[in-house]
Design a protein around this motif. Sequence first.
Motif, PDB file in Angstrom:
ATOM      1  N   UNK A 206      -0.573 -99.565  43.276  1.00 30.74           N
ATOM      2  CA  UNK A 206      -1.379 -99.351  42.075  1.00 30.74           C
ATOM      3  C   UNK A 206      -2.636-100.225  42.138  1.00 30.74           C
ATOM      4  N   UNK A 207      -2.476-101.461  42.618  1.00 26.82           N
ATOM      5  CA  UNK A 207      -3.629-102.353  42.795  1.00 26.82           C
ATOM      6  C   UNK A 207      -4.619-101.763  43.799  1.00 26.82           C
ATOM      7  N   UNK A 208      -4.118-101.203  44.884  1.00 25.51           N
ATOM      8  CA  UNK A 208      -4.967-100.575  45.894  1.00 25.51           C
ATOM      9  C   UNK A 208      -5.739 -99.402  45.299  1.00 25.51           C
ATOM     10  N   UNK A 209      -5.062 -98.621  44.481  1.00 23.93           N
ATOM     11  CA  UNK A 209      -5.680 -97.453  43.862  1.00 23.93           C
ATOM     12  C   UNK A 209      -6.871 -97.845  42.992  1.00 23.93           C
ATOM     13  N   UNK A 210      -6.733 -98.931  42.230  1.00 23.84           N
ATOM     14  CA  UNK A 210      -7.837 -99.391  41.383  1.00 23.84           C
ATOM     15  C   UNK A 210      -9.029 -99.854  42.223  1.00 23.84           C
ATOM     16  N   UNK A 211      -8.740-100.468  43.364  1.00 22.72           N
ATOM     17  CA  UNK A 211      -9.839-100.882  44.262  1.00 22.72           C
ATOM     18  C   UNK A 211     -10.605 -99.670  44.786  1.00 22.72           C
ATOM     19  N   UNK A 212      -9.871 -98.631  45.175  1.00 17.50           N
ATOM     20  CA  UNK A 212     -10.518 -97.431  45.716  1.00 17.50           C
ATOM     21  C   UNK A 212     -11.361 -96.736  44.645  1.00 17.50           C
ATOM     22  N   UNK A 213     -10.880 -96.717  43.410  1.00 15.55           N
ATOM     23  CA  UNK A 213     -11.683 -96.170  42.312  1.00 15.55           C
ATOM     24  C   UNK A 213     -12.985 -96.955  42.175  1.00 15.55           C
ATOM     25  N   UNK A 214     -12.886 -98.289  42.228  1.00 20.88           N
ATOM     26  CA  UNK A 214     -14.089 -99.128  42.140  1.00 20.88           C
ATOM     27  C   UNK A 214     -15.074 -98.791  43.256  1.00 20.88           C
ATOM     28  N   UNK A 215     -14.557 -98.631  44.487  1.00 15.79           N
ATOM     29  CA  UNK A 215     -15.444 -98.350  45.627  1.00 15.79           C
ATOM     30  C   UNK A 215     -16.271 -97.089  45.391  1.00 15.79           C
ATOM     31  N   UNK A 216     -15.621 -96.009  44.997  1.00 11.06           N
ATOM     32  CA  UNK A 216     -16.345 -94.747  44.825  1.00 11.06           C
ATOM     33  C   UNK A 216     -17.238 -94.744  43.589  1.00 11.06           C
ATOM     34  N   UNK A 217     -16.975 -95.636  42.643  1.00 11.48           N
ATOM     35  CA  UNK A 217     -17.844 -95.762  41.477  1.00 11.48           C
ATOM     36  C   UNK A 217     -19.062 -96.637  41.785  1.00 11.48           C
ATOM     37  N   UNK A 218     -18.946 -97.493  42.803  1.00  6.04           N
ATOM     38  CA  UNK A 218     -20.020 -98.433  43.122  1.00  6.04           C
ATOM     39  C   UNK A 218     -21.098 -97.777  43.981  1.00  6.04           C
ATOM     40  N   UNK A 219     -22.152 -98.546  44.270  1.00  7.80           N
ATOM     41  CA  UNK A 219     -23.238 -98.047  45.110  1.00  7.80           C
ATOM     42  C   UNK A 219     -22.904 -98.081  46.597  1.00  7.80           C
ATOM     43  N   UNK A 220     -21.714 -98.554  46.941  1.00  3.19           N
ATOM     44  CA  UNK A 220     -21.325 -98.606  48.353  1.00  3.19           C
ATOM     45  C   UNK A 220     -21.040 -97.221  48.919  1.00  3.19           C
ATOM     46  N   UNK A 221     -20.651 -96.286  48.054  1.00  6.20           N
ATOM     47  CA  UNK A 221     -20.284 -94.945  48.508  1.00  6.20           C
ATOM     48  C   UNK A 221     -21.443 -93.975  48.370  1.00  6.20           C
TER      49      UNK A 221
END
Length: 445
Positions: A206-221
């Motif tokens: 679940x912690x990993x899932x929240x990180x991945x959501x952050x990544x795609x919401x950020x300017x990194x993606x």
Amino acid sequence: MKVNRSEALGTEPISKLLIKQALPASIGILVMSLNILVDTIFVGNWIGSIAIAAINVVLPVSFFIAALGMAIGIGGASIISRALGANDSGKALKTFGNQITITLVLTISMVVLGLAFINELIPAFGGKGAIFEPAKVYYRIVLYGVPVLALSMMGNNVIRAEGKPKFAMIAMIIPSVGNLILDYLLINILDMGMEGAAWATTVSYICCFFYIIWYFKSNNSELKIDISHLGIDWPILKEMSALGFVTLARQAVVSVTYLLMNNILFDLGGESSVTVYGIIGRMLMFALFPVLGVTQGFLPIAGYNFGAGNYSRVRESIKLAILYACGVALLIFTVIMIFPEAIVSVFTQDELVLKDTPNAMRWVFAAVPIIGIQLIGSAYYQAIGKATPAFLLTLTRQGFFFIPLVLIIPSYLGEIGVWLSFPIADVLSTLVTAFFLWRETRTKL
């Protein structure tokens, strides 16, 4: 949108690029494998050797459902890598949206079915005798988190397809570190036993899932999807399914292998033999992390350059990937051959398990130095979008060779026949893959 940094996949030197892609993937797989390894050590020492067997019984079911996410991730990642190489951002976005939709639909459906048939599935996968009850406890809790695990596995492959291996590495590290911390708290401190081990695994993803959501919401993606991308695009879904089916088939065969091995070994030697396989299975996951890292790093490079029509770079990436993979596999082989007793003693102090595991481990790892050829060869076809040869070559090792061998040889040689099946299957599948890869590089590239 930021500068399209995925373009580096088509311009940087292959040797530098492969290390750049493979190193974070290897570190991520290492930490993930260490998590599985240390998790097994914790469970074996804090709960008991039967707990190792119980977790080994549950793995085929949870692996198969989680593999849906991995299959969709890798199948879609191949399309995304080639779309980015061809400057088709629209197709890349639509593919990612379809990945999210289909992952949710399939994994939730599978979880419902998995819980409905819990009492039938666990014995079928070898959860018999004293193994049944702890396996049932672990199975039910881990299954709750499978949709999140599947989305995390899918998202991780998309991150790598964008040419962002460091972020993909972090996504793999988070659940691994989280699981180890939670294992200590829930099993050792709070004395929750199998429930603690299961909740540690579920919460960490679940912690990993929240990180991945952050990544795609950020300017990194580079992939910024909206609601319109979630609608099913049938041509994309068809291509993604064909390519993803390769990964799903491989994981399905892994599940069938666990099913067969747990039942065959239980019949031959009881609970202790299932525990032996549980330890060896964890070592296979752990020890091969750099080989798998090279394979993961190779995929976006081959896919991007094939999509861009730069076949000389594809050829070079194949050669270097095989060289790197076989080199590190040789080092792994050497360590396993010299120190199997010391490795096994870390997991358990059960005398019967300590006696039987080292020689079994030596046989299982006997052909590891050449395994890189088989992994890179099958990965190449998946990277370039050729689903049929990728599917067939992926199944050669465990599907076409290992399963028939493990059904036949033990009836003549007993338990040693189980372990001999591993190197024989490795050699045969490598020979087949090497032939097809040699023909491909001489004609198509």
